[in-house]
Design an enzyme around this catalytic site. Structure first.
Site, PDB file in Angstrom:
ATOM      1  N   GLU A   2      -2.273   7.818  12.247  1.00 31.69           N
ATOM      2  CA  GLU A   2      -1.120   7.014  11.851  1.00 31.69           C
ATOM      3  C   GLU A   2      -0.308   6.622  13.071  1.00 31.69           C
ATOM      4  O   GLU A   2      -0.234   7.362  14.055  1.00 31.69           O
ATOM      5  CB  GLU A   2      -0.212   7.854  10.938  1.00 31.69           C
ATOM      6  CG  GLU A   2      -0.686   7.993   9.526  1.00 31.69           C
ATOM      7  CD  GLU A   2      -0.240   6.817   8.687  1.00 31.69           C
ATOM      8  OE1 GLU A   2       0.953   6.634   8.470  1.00 31.69           O
ATOM      9  OE2 GLU A   2      -1.132   6.067   8.268  1.00 31.69           O
ATOM     10  N   ARG A   3       0.343   5.483  12.999  1.00 33.54           N
ATOM     11  CA  ARG A   3       1.359   5.160  14.009  1.00 33.54           C
ATOM     12  C   ARG A   3       2.557   6.080  13.766  1.00 33.54           C
ATOM     13  O   ARG A   3       2.896   6.370  12.621  1.00 33.54           O
ATOM     14  CB  ARG A   3       1.787   3.695  13.893  1.00 33.54           C
ATOM     15  CG  ARG A   3       0.670   2.716  14.175  1.00 33.54           C
ATOM     16  CD  ARG A   3       1.125   1.279  13.914  1.00 33.54           C
ATOM     17  NE  ARG A   3       0.027   0.349  14.100  1.00 33.54           N
ATOM     18  CZ  ARG A   3      -0.851   0.029  13.145  1.00 33.54           C
ATOM     19  NH1 ARG A   3      -0.753   0.586  11.953  1.00 33.54           N
ATOM     20  NH2 ARG A   3      -1.820  -0.840  13.380  1.00 33.54           N
ATOM     21  N   LYS A  24       0.829  -1.208   0.000  1.00 31.94           N
ATOM     22  CA  LYS A  24       0.000   0.000   0.000  1.00 31.94           C
ATOM     23  C   LYS A  24       0.866   1.262   0.000  1.00 31.94           C
ATOM     24  O   LYS A  24       0.641   2.181  -0.800  1.00 31.94           O
ATOM     25  CB  LYS A  24      -0.920  -0.030   1.230  1.00 31.94           C
ATOM     26  CG  LYS A  24      -2.032   1.001   1.205  1.00 31.94           C
ATOM     27  CD  LYS A  24      -3.041   0.718   2.313  1.00 31.94           C
ATOM     28  CE  LYS A  24      -2.405   0.827   3.675  1.00 31.94           C
ATOM     29  NZ  LYS A  24      -3.123   0.192   4.746  1.00 31.94           N
TER      30      LYS A  24
END
Length: 459
Positions: A184-185, A158
């Protein structure tokens, strides 16, 4: 200096929800209040409770905040920096740089709460947005000024596909790409930044992050901040802008958390009652105008793979194309690992792409579907047991699968293969010639990881 009418008193702190009393003038909705020892706690006004009290959501941690503390009304909403100098930089929801390279000079700050473009200024023509990636352009073409969903789990490519799209958009359209990380991390954001830097696509890209460790209010507003920056490039610079959002479900999730904190009665499955409105306020800002466009690809997480989930249903209502990444294709080395049978686009109709492209895409899908149905028989009995017509269909399908692979620019340093961008006409011609058995005398691998179909003859 703010006068006394701009200073309120905090009367309640419940996690991220803060109630503030003002003597005379109430701050407007979406106004930013500052409080805390160094005015570093930022609160956004979301409700007027009565003639003297407002309720706000803290966009930062409220640690150390106490009843009786002063809160200063800044008199303005949350703002995002705009201007040519923001390219190549990384921002948070407050417009502060977080890449360690110092502040950005010469920015104009604009409110993140902006109306969508009125209909009389929108360009309503349907136009295909070419990406240079064969399998997307042929079977799931993107719409210029439209929204596409990117469905894929971890490890199926991705991020690589996102970076390739950014690279090709900059090369083909000379536009600007904007990456918005919602929930997001921290690790993922840092890795993406370094990979973009090494791939050489950072100079024409803006990154905005509202990371997973931040309060829900900040994650909820980061999408609006990113679109404000994108609108600058579309409306002021008259450019085509490519916006990547990862992950749009996290935006809905942050809204659900904010709604819960405010004590709103939830709707089905615990979602906020304002889900449809909040999503539309964000999505409807992504559109064409007569001078430029914002095209978006959004990673979509589907809770428990339930496509009837309210979040998924509402997101699907805004999408014009769905790109599904397949772990099976990834394991077979067929990159980009786009599933040709599950991916689809509303643009793939004769009136938009033309009769030839439409009929070819239908024939490709039918050929691949036939191969899928015959795989069990081939595994048990061998391909020799099939009829001549079925064998031909299998050979065509396998060659199509390999032709749809493509060496990517952003993976050149890993694979040693020079990247290829293929125009739509060349991709269509290649598929047509394979379906006409022009390459039946060539080994299947001659079509693997090439650009134009004629490259197979040079191997």
């Amino acid at each position: 200096m703010n006068n006394s009418t701009d200073i309120g008193e905090i009367i309640s702190v419940r996690g991220s929800v803060v109630d503030v009393s003002f003597r005379r003038r109430l701050p407007a909705l979406y106004s930013v209040l500052r409080t805390g020892e160094n005015s570093d706690i930022i609160i956004e006004v979301v409700n007027h409770l009565d003639s003297q009290t407002v309720r706000g959501i803290a966009l930062t941690s409220t640690r150390g905040l106490a009843v009786g503390d002063d809160a200063v009304d800044t008199g303005s909403p949350l703002k995002a920096p705009t201007g040519p100098n923001i390219k190549g930089r990384v921002f948070n929801v407050f417009g502060q740089t977080i890449d360690g390279k110092g502040a950005v000079d010469g920015c104009r700050w604009r409110s993140i709460h902006r109306d969508y473009v009125p209909l009389n200024r929108q360009d309503t023509s349907s136009e295909v947005f070419e990406t240079g990636i064969k399998i997307i352009d042929v079977l799931a073409p993107l719409e210029r000024g439209g929204k596409a969903g990117l469905f894929g789990g971890a490890g199926v490519g991705k991020t690589v596909l996102i970076m390739e799209l950014i690279h090709n958009v900059v090369a083909r359209y000379g536009g600007v790409s904007l990456f918005c990380g919602i929930g997001e991390r921290c690790r993922e954001g840092e890795e993406l930044y370094r990979e973009m830097e090494q791939a050489g696509v950072l100079a024409n890209t803006v990154l905005v992050f509202g990371q997973m460790n931040e309060p829900p209010g900040a994650r909820f507003r980061v999408g609006h901040a990113a679109l404000t920056m994108a609108e600058y490039f579309r409306d002021d610079e008259k450019q085509d802008v490519f916006v990547l959002i990862d992950n749009i479900f996290r935006f809905i999730q942050a809204g659900m958390e904010v709604s819960g904190l405010l004590g709103q009665i939830p709707s089905r499955l615990g979602y906020q009652p304002t889900l449809a409105t909040e999503l539309a306020q964000l999505e409807e800002r992504i559109c064409n105008t007569t001078s430029g466009s914002i095209t978006s690809v959004q990673a979509v997480y589907v809770p428990a793979d339930d496509f009837t989930d309210p979040a998924a249903v509402h997101v699907f209502g805004h999408l014009s194309a769905s790109i599904v990444l397949s772990r099976k294709r990834s394991s077979e080395g067929l990159y980009p690992a786009v599933d040709p049978r599950q991916s689809s686009s509303k643009m793939l109709v004769p009136q938009v792409v033309g009769k030839r492209h439409y009929e070819l895409a239908q024939e490709i899908r039918a050929t691949l579907a036939t191969y899928e149905e015959l795989k069990d028989i081939i595994a048990m009995l061998g391909i020799e047991e099939l009829s001549q017509a079925d064998r031909q269909a299998v050979y065509r399908a396998r060659r199509l699968e390999r032709f749809f692979t493509q060496p990517l620019f952003v993976t050149e340093r890993f694979t040693g293969l020079a990247g290829r961008s293929v125009i739509l006409e060349d991709a269509i011609n290649g598929c047509e010639r394979i379906l006409n058995d022009e390459f039946s005398g060539f080994p299947e691998n001659a079509l693997y990881m090439i650009g134009k179909v004629d490259e197979a003859k040079k191997l």
